[in-house]
Design a protein around this motif. Structure first.
Motif, PDB file in Angstrom:
ATOM      1  N   ARG A  88     -20.580  16.289  49.485  1.00 12.93           N
ATOM      2  CA  ARG A  88     -21.378  15.529  48.528  1.00 12.93           C
ATOM      3  C   ARG A  88     -22.234  16.484  47.697  1.00 12.93           C
ATOM      4  O   ARG A  88     -22.608  17.561  48.142  1.00 12.93           O
ATOM      5  CB  ARG A  88     -22.245  14.500  49.247  1.00 12.93           C
ATOM      6  CG  ARG A  88     -23.293  15.083  50.164  1.00 12.93           C
ATOM      7  CD  ARG A  88     -23.911  13.999  51.051  1.00 12.93           C
ATOM      8  NE  ARG A  88     -24.613  12.971  50.272  1.00 12.93           N
ATOM      9  CZ  ARG A  88     -24.829  11.734  50.696  1.00 12.93           C
ATOM     10  NH1 ARG A  88     -24.402  11.360  51.891  1.00 12.93           N
ATOM     11  NH2 ARG A  88     -25.484  10.892  49.933  1.00 12.93           N
ATOM     12  N   ASN A 133     -25.644  15.763  45.837  1.00 15.53           N
ATOM     13  CA  ASN A 133     -26.661  14.746  45.588  1.00 15.53           C
ATOM     14  C   ASN A 133     -27.216  14.829  44.166  1.00 15.53           C
ATOM     15  O   ASN A 133     -27.644  13.812  43.609  1.00 15.53           O
ATOM     16  CB  ASN A 133     -27.789  14.869  46.607  1.00 15.53           C
ATOM     17  CG  ASN A 133     -27.345  14.472  48.005  1.00 15.53           C
ATOM     18  OD1 ASN A 133     -26.443  13.649  48.178  1.00 15.53           O
ATOM     19  ND2 ASN A 133     -27.970  15.060  49.012  1.00 15.53           N
ATOM     20  N   SER A 148     -13.049  12.276  43.608  1.00 12.78           N
ATOM     21  CA  SER A 148     -14.490  12.213  43.366  1.00 12.78           C
ATOM     22  C   SER A 148     -14.918  10.763  43.309  1.00 12.78           C
ATOM     23  O   SER A 148     -14.144   9.891  42.887  1.00 12.78           O
ATOM     24  CB  SER A 148     -14.843  12.890  42.038  1.00 12.78           C
ATOM     25  OG  SER A 148     -14.453  14.232  42.018  1.00 12.78           O
ATOM     26  N   CYS A 150     -14.012   4.629  47.754  1.00 12.63           N
ATOM     27  CA  CYS A 150     -15.283   5.051  48.328  1.00 12.63           C
ATOM     28  C   CYS A 150     -16.116   3.797  48.620  1.00 12.63           C
ATOM     29  O   CYS A 150     -15.940   2.768  47.972  1.00 12.63           O
ATOM     30  CB  CYS A 150     -16.036   6.015  47.433  1.00 12.63           C
ATOM     31  SG  CYS A 150     -16.244   5.471  45.748  1.00 12.63           S
ATOM     32  N   MET A 168     -21.899   8.016  52.774  1.00 16.77           N
ATOM     33  CA  MET A 168     -20.828   7.740  51.819  1.00 16.77           C
ATOM     34  C   MET A 168     -19.493   7.874  52.531  1.00 16.77           C
ATOM     35  O   MET A 168     -19.269   8.832  53.268  1.00 16.77           O
ATOM     36  CB  MET A 168     -20.910   8.689  50.634  1.00 16.77           C
ATOM     37  CG  MET A 168     -22.198   8.560  49.823  1.00 16.77           C
ATOM     38  SD  MET A 168     -22.440   6.925  49.102  1.00 16.77           S
ATOM     39  CE  MET A 168     -21.041   6.823  47.996  1.00 16.77           C
ATOM     40  N   THR A 189     -22.558  12.259  43.699  1.00 12.30           N
ATOM     41  CA  THR A 189     -21.105  12.242  43.804  1.00 12.30           C
ATOM     42  C   THR A 189     -20.682  12.685  45.203  1.00 12.30           C
ATOM     43  O   THR A 189     -21.262  13.622  45.769  1.00 12.30           O
ATOM     44  CB  THR A 189     -20.480  13.164  42.747  1.00 12.30           C
ATOM     45  OG1 THR A 189     -20.849  12.695  41.444  1.00 12.30           O
ATOM     46  CG2 THR A 189     -18.965  13.171  42.853  1.00 12.30           C
ATOM     47  N   VAL A 190     -19.668  12.007  45.718  1.00 13.55           N
ATOM     48  CA  VAL A 190     -19.040  12.404  46.973  1.00 13.55           C
ATOM     49  C   VAL A 190     -17.603  12.793  46.669  1.00 13.55           C
ATOM     50  O   VAL A 190     -16.962  12.212  45.782  1.00 13.55           O
ATOM     51  CB  VAL A 190     -19.117  11.270  48.019  1.00 13.55           C
ATOM     52  CG1 VAL A 190     -18.408  10.009  47.553  1.00 13.55           C
ATOM     53  CG2 VAL A 190     -18.584  11.733  49.362  1.00 13.55           C
TER      54      VAL A 190
END
Length: 131
Positions: A73, A75, A20, A97, A36, A79-80
């Motif tokens: 992801r 939104n 994450s 990331c 991302m 978080t991706v």
């Protein structure tokens, strides 16, 4: 501005992990349109592209992870994620990331860039895959 990556660990070959990366800071008040990326760096090796998800949800993967890794992801959580399945010892690396300040077109966002082109990097999370 921070990108906080977590979820790494030690896993046996064939196992799975989910990484994450949470974005904080004023620049990421516009998180949803931002591309991302996940990169990784093995000891003694250059940092290499793993996957990207654009603001529109379009994805691109390095050939060596296609069919095994999935980027997604959330939104609402800024978080991706990187779901990693069928892990191999050669996946052992620190995973980062990354994001750019620029919000470009989808086609621009899908193209892996030089590491110097990214304005924001997370601290990285270690993934170790044992054989």
């Amino acid at each position: 501005v921070q990108l906080q990556a977590c979820g790494g660990g030690l896993v046996q070959a064939g196992g799975s992990l989910r990484l994450s990366c949470r974005a904080t800071g004023s620049i990421f008040s516009t998180f949803s349109p931002r591309d991302m990326n996940w990169y990784r760096q093995a000891p003694g090796q250059p940092r290499e592209f793993v996957a990207v998800i654009t603001g529109s949800g379009t994805t691109n993967y390095a050939d060596f992870v296609k069919g095994r890794f999935t980027i997604s992801r959330d939104n609402s959580r800024k978080t991706v994620y990187l779901q990693m399945n069928s892990l191999k010892p050669e996946d052992t690396a620190v995973y980062y990331c990354a994001a750019t300040y620029t919000i470009g077109t989808v086609s621009w966002g899908l193209v892996p860039k030089d590491v110097d082109d990214y304005n924001y990097w997370g601290h990285g999370t270690q993934v170790t895959v044992s054989s």
